[in-house]
Design a protein around this motif. Structure first.
Motif: not given
Ligand code: 5GP
Length: 140
Positions: A106-110, A74, A80
């Motif tokens: 995972r990423f915000e808005g992915d 991460e 995120d």
């Protein structure tokens, strides 16, 4: 023709991989077709096909590595969050018959979805069925 798994061949150094961690019983390396930057696979070195096939101590080793690597992955890719999952059996999407845990950053808005998205339509289970299933799992 060998029936060794592709992951055994990675363990044996026959196929190159970007190894990020190794212990006596486990290996972790980047997925060759990543779903996200940092997508990592953690495997037991022995080719147990499914989670149920791995001895308890080896499964514990694998999950200890997942626990150790998750924050490192991460941080390395500035993710995120992560999804951690196993496709345990062909019907669950397992393509390589050698137990492996996916760690997917995972990423915000992915645009990805939660692990709830992996199954089919949600079943409509009544209380009796839920009780029966809980008993069957719990051995009651
Ligand atoms: P499965 O569907 O079995 O859970 O996932 C197998 C994973 O192994 C896939 O994400 C795929 O991209 C990865 N993979 C397959 N072959 C290789 C390989 O030769 N090297 C690496 N690093 N990953 C692989």
């Amino acid at each position: 023709m060998s029936d060794r798994t592709i992951f055994e061949r990675i363990v044996d150094g026959e196929i190159p991989a970007r190894v990020v961690h190794e212990t006596e019983t486990t290996l972790a390396f980047l997925d060759a077709s990543p779903l996200a930057p940092g997508h990592t696979l953690v495997i037991p070195k022995e080719p147990y096909e499914r989670l149920r096939d791995a001895p308890e101590d080896v499964a514990a080793d694998v999950f200890a590595v997942v626990r150790e690597l998750t924050p490192r992955i991460e941080d390395a890719v500035e993710a995120d969050a992560v999804n951690v999952g196993i496709n345990d059996g062909p019907e669950a999407g397992q393509e390589v018959p050698h137990l492996h845990v996916h760690i997917v950053p995972r990423f915000e808005g992915d645009g990805g979805r939660p692990i709830h998205a992996v199954a089919g339509e949600s079943p409509d289970l009544d209380d009796d069925e839920l009780d029966r299933i809980a008993d069957a799992i719990g051995g009651g």
